[in-house]
Design a protein around this motif. Structure first.
Motif, PDB file in Angstrom:
ATOM      1  N   ASP A 207      10.013   8.064  -0.196  1.00 47.50           N
ATOM      2  CA  ASP A 207      10.102   7.966  -1.746  1.00 47.50           C
ATOM      3  C   ASP A 207      10.057   9.426  -2.406  1.00 47.50           C
ATOM      4  O   ASP A 207      10.717   9.738  -3.633  1.00 47.50           O
ATOM      5  CB  ASP A 207       9.334   7.031  -2.593  1.00 47.50           C
TER       6      ASP A 207
ATOM      7  N   LYS B 173       0.880  -1.235  -0.024  1.00 49.04           N
ATOM      8  CA  LYS B 173      -0.019  -0.072  -0.176  1.00 49.04           C
ATOM      9  C   LYS B 173       1.124   1.459   0.095  1.00 49.04           C
ATOM     10  O   LYS B 173       1.802   1.411   0.410  1.00 49.04           O
ATOM     11  CB  LYS B 173      -0.965  -0.050   1.156  1.00 49.04           C
ATOM     12  N   SER B 174       0.143   2.298  -0.306  1.00 44.54           N
ATOM     13  CA  SER B 174       0.936   3.476  -0.300  1.00 44.54           C
ATOM     14  C   SER B 174       0.579   4.538   0.509  1.00 44.54           C
ATOM     15  O   SER B 174      -0.756   4.594   1.227  1.00 44.54           O
ATOM     16  CB  SER B 174       0.724   4.384  -1.845  1.00 44.54           C
TER      17      SER B 174
ATOM     18  N   PHE C 189      -3.583   8.235  -2.382  1.00 42.08           N
ATOM     19  CA  PHE C 189      -2.872   7.382  -1.373  1.00 42.08           C
ATOM     20  C   PHE C 189      -3.860   6.425  -0.830  1.00 42.08           C
ATOM     21  O   PHE C 189      -5.180   6.642  -0.479  1.00 42.08           O
ATOM     22  CB  PHE C 189      -1.929   7.980  -0.613  1.00 42.08           C
ATOM     23  N   ASP C 190      -3.471   5.148  -0.672  1.00 34.95           N
ATOM     24  CA  ASP C 190      -4.166   4.185   0.345  1.00 34.95           C
ATOM     25  C   ASP C 190      -4.497   5.031   1.596  1.00 34.95           C
ATOM     26  O   ASP C 190      -5.790   4.420   2.169  1.00 34.95           O
ATOM     27  CB  ASP C 190      -3.460   2.913   0.362  1.00 34.95           C
TER      28      ASP C 190
ATOM     29  N   LYS D 139       7.583   1.954   5.946  1.00 39.74           N
ATOM     30  CA  LYS D 139       8.689   1.348   5.014  1.00 39.74           C
ATOM     31  C   LYS D 139       9.202  -0.054   5.359  1.00 39.74           C
ATOM     32  O   LYS D 139       9.224  -1.229   4.706  1.00 39.74           O
ATOM     33  CB  LYS D 139       9.678   2.197   4.698  1.00 39.74           C
TER      34      LYS D 139
ATOM     35  N   ALA E 245       5.389  -0.775   2.988  1.00 40.68           N
ATOM     36  CA  ALA E 245       4.842   0.087   2.034  1.00 40.68           C
ATOM     37  C   ALA E 245       5.474   0.168   0.620  1.00 40.68           C
ATOM     38  O   ALA E 245       6.686  -0.272   0.454  1.00 40.68           O
ATOM     39  CB  ALA E 245       4.936   1.413   2.585  1.00 40.68           C
ATOM     40  N   SER E 246       4.491   0.044  -0.430  1.00 42.62           N
ATOM     41  CA  SER E 246       5.267   0.139  -1.671  1.00 42.62           C
ATOM     42  C   SER E 246       5.716   1.708  -2.187  1.00 42.62           C
ATOM     43  O   SER E 246       6.527   1.630  -2.882  1.00 42.62           O
ATOM     44  CB  SER E 246       4.015  -0.174  -2.856  1.00 42.62           C
ATOM     45  N   ARG E 247       4.998   2.475  -1.332  1.00 39.27           N
ATOM     46  CA  ARG E 247       5.388   4.040  -1.673  1.00 39.27           C
ATOM     47  C   ARG E 247       5.009   4.888  -0.618  1.00 39.27           C
ATOM     48  O   ARG E 247       4.006   4.915  -0.083  1.00 39.27           O
ATOM     49  CB  ARG E 247       4.864   4.577  -2.706  1.00 39.27           C
ATOM     50  N   VAL E 248       6.047   5.703   0.136  1.00 39.34           N
ATOM     51  CA  VAL E 248       5.996   6.676   1.017  1.00 39.34           C
ATOM     52  C   VAL E 248       6.165   8.076   0.428  1.00 39.34           C
ATOM     53  O   VAL E 248       7.348   8.307   0.146  1.00 39.34           O
ATOM     54  CB  VAL E 248       6.660   6.259   2.222  1.00 39.34           C
TER      55      VAL E 248
ATOM     56  N   GLU F  89      -1.555  12.191  -7.832  1.00 33.02           N
ATOM     57  CA  GLU F  89      -1.467  11.000  -7.250  1.00 33.02           C
ATOM     58  C   GLU F  89      -2.074  10.808  -6.050  1.00 33.02           C
ATOM     59  O   GLU F  89      -2.194  11.818  -5.116  1.00 33.02           O
ATOM     60  CB  GLU F  89       0.264  10.670  -6.932  1.00 33.02           C
TER      61      GLU F  89
END
Length: 336
Positions: free
Chosen positions: A224, A178-179, A241-242, A198, A203-206, A239
């Motif tokens: 990131d 999740k992001s 986010f989750d 992270k 997490a896939s993206r922070v 963008e």
């Protein structure tokens, strides 16, 4: 570190306290004639070595939680790192000489409450005697052994912030892949949300926000994307986010940055759905779970560059806390 196996516990100690609500800089006084806390059967007595200050300490002094708070006089402080010098009859978890840390200023619970729902208790009649004192009586369930690689200052900076960060992520059901967007990524809670998302949750993206001078810090913590809130409105990003973790009180904007079906968690200010707010319920078990990540340096404390103040400079520390410019945490050390 001195040995505490044969320490003589004094009857009177030094502590910072306030007898009425107001700006902590104006109402706090250093009292050298405070009675050392008596421990109950499920408590240990901790010789305080270092203690952190959090925004909740200032808000409590100002009377924000007056209706749910204990009556003054109050010794402020939630976070502590120190050494166990006395143990209650029922304590099996710790022994004299153990180096411990925790967020400890939660009210003392009755036995039936301990085994029931203890969420959201940290602001429900918290203890009068907090950690801005030489000694503190603490339930053993609120403490964990201090990570071996951390100093007392570093350990004291973590408990309330890391427990808040972790529990907030858990309540959003955050999980691998999740992001997340962290609002206030350079603060005490936000800096740990970045790392936990992270390193612990996968997490896939922070992404995280801060002022211009703190962007490099966000990246060093694992973000990131570091967003300069003085130049860019995060809610205008394409963008979404989750999860959005709001550590600064921008919930209305946070809602515009979350995906449909996502979650917004805040620890500051008011909320509207789908956002939700929570208060920390201190748990030593969370610290025990995270200790391996801390000892492997996957999770690191963040202490403000000027954020260590001696016990005699508590008023100065509160004054700095009130500027809202603190990076990470402020710690009081050393305590006599």
């Amino acid at each position: 570190m001195a040995s505490y196996s044969n320490v003589t516990i004094p009857s009177k100690i030094k502590a910072w306290l306030y007898a009425e609500h107001g700006n902590p800089v104006n109402v706090l006084t250093l009292d050298s004639d405070v009675r050392v806390p008596e421990i109950k059967e499920d408590q240990v007595l901790v010789k305080v070595v270092a203690a952190a200050l959090n925004p909740v300490d200032a808000k409590r002094a100002l009377g924000f939680f007056r209706d749910a708070d204990s009556s003054p006089p109050i010794v402020p402080g939630y976070d502590v790192a120190g050494v166990v010098v006395k143990v209650g009859d029922q304590v099996k978890k710790f022994k004299i000489g153990d180096e411990v840390y925790g967020a400890v200023n939660e009210k003392s619970l009755d036995q039936d409450e301990v085994y029931g729902d203890i969420n959201d208790k940290s602001l429900d009649r918290p203890k009068q005697h907090g950690t801005m004192a030489e000694y503190n009586a603490v339930e053993d369930r609120l403490l964990a052994l201090k990570p071996k690689n951390l100093s007392f200052v570093e350990a004291a900076s973590l408990p309330a912030a890391i427990e808040t960060a972790y529990e907030g992520l858990e309540r959003t059901r955050f999980s691998s892949g999740k992001s997340i967007l962290v609002l206030g990524g350079a603060g005490g809670v936000g800096s740990l949300v970045i790392q936990l998302a992270k390193e612990v949750f996968g997490a896939s993206r922070v992404a995280a926000t801060s002022s211009t001078g703190k962007l490099d810090l966000l990246k060093s913590l694992g973000a990131d994307s570091a967003i300069d809130y003085t130049k860019e409105n995060f809610e205008d990003l394409s963008e979404k986010f989750d999860v959005v973790y709001d550590a600064v009180g921008q919930t209305e904007s946070a809602i515009r940055a979350v995906k449909e079906g996502g979650s917004v968690v805040t620890v500051v200010g008011g909320v509207n759905p789908p956002a939700f707010k929570f208060f920390l319920a201190s748990k030593g078990s969370i610290l025990e779970k995270l200790n391996p990540f801390i000892e492997s340096q996957k999770i690191k404390p963040v202490i403000d560059p000027r954020g260590t103040f001696s016990f005699s400079r508590v008023l100065e520390a509160f004054s700095y806390l009130g500027t809202g410019r603190v990076t990470g945490e402020i710690v009081i050390h050393s305590i006599p």
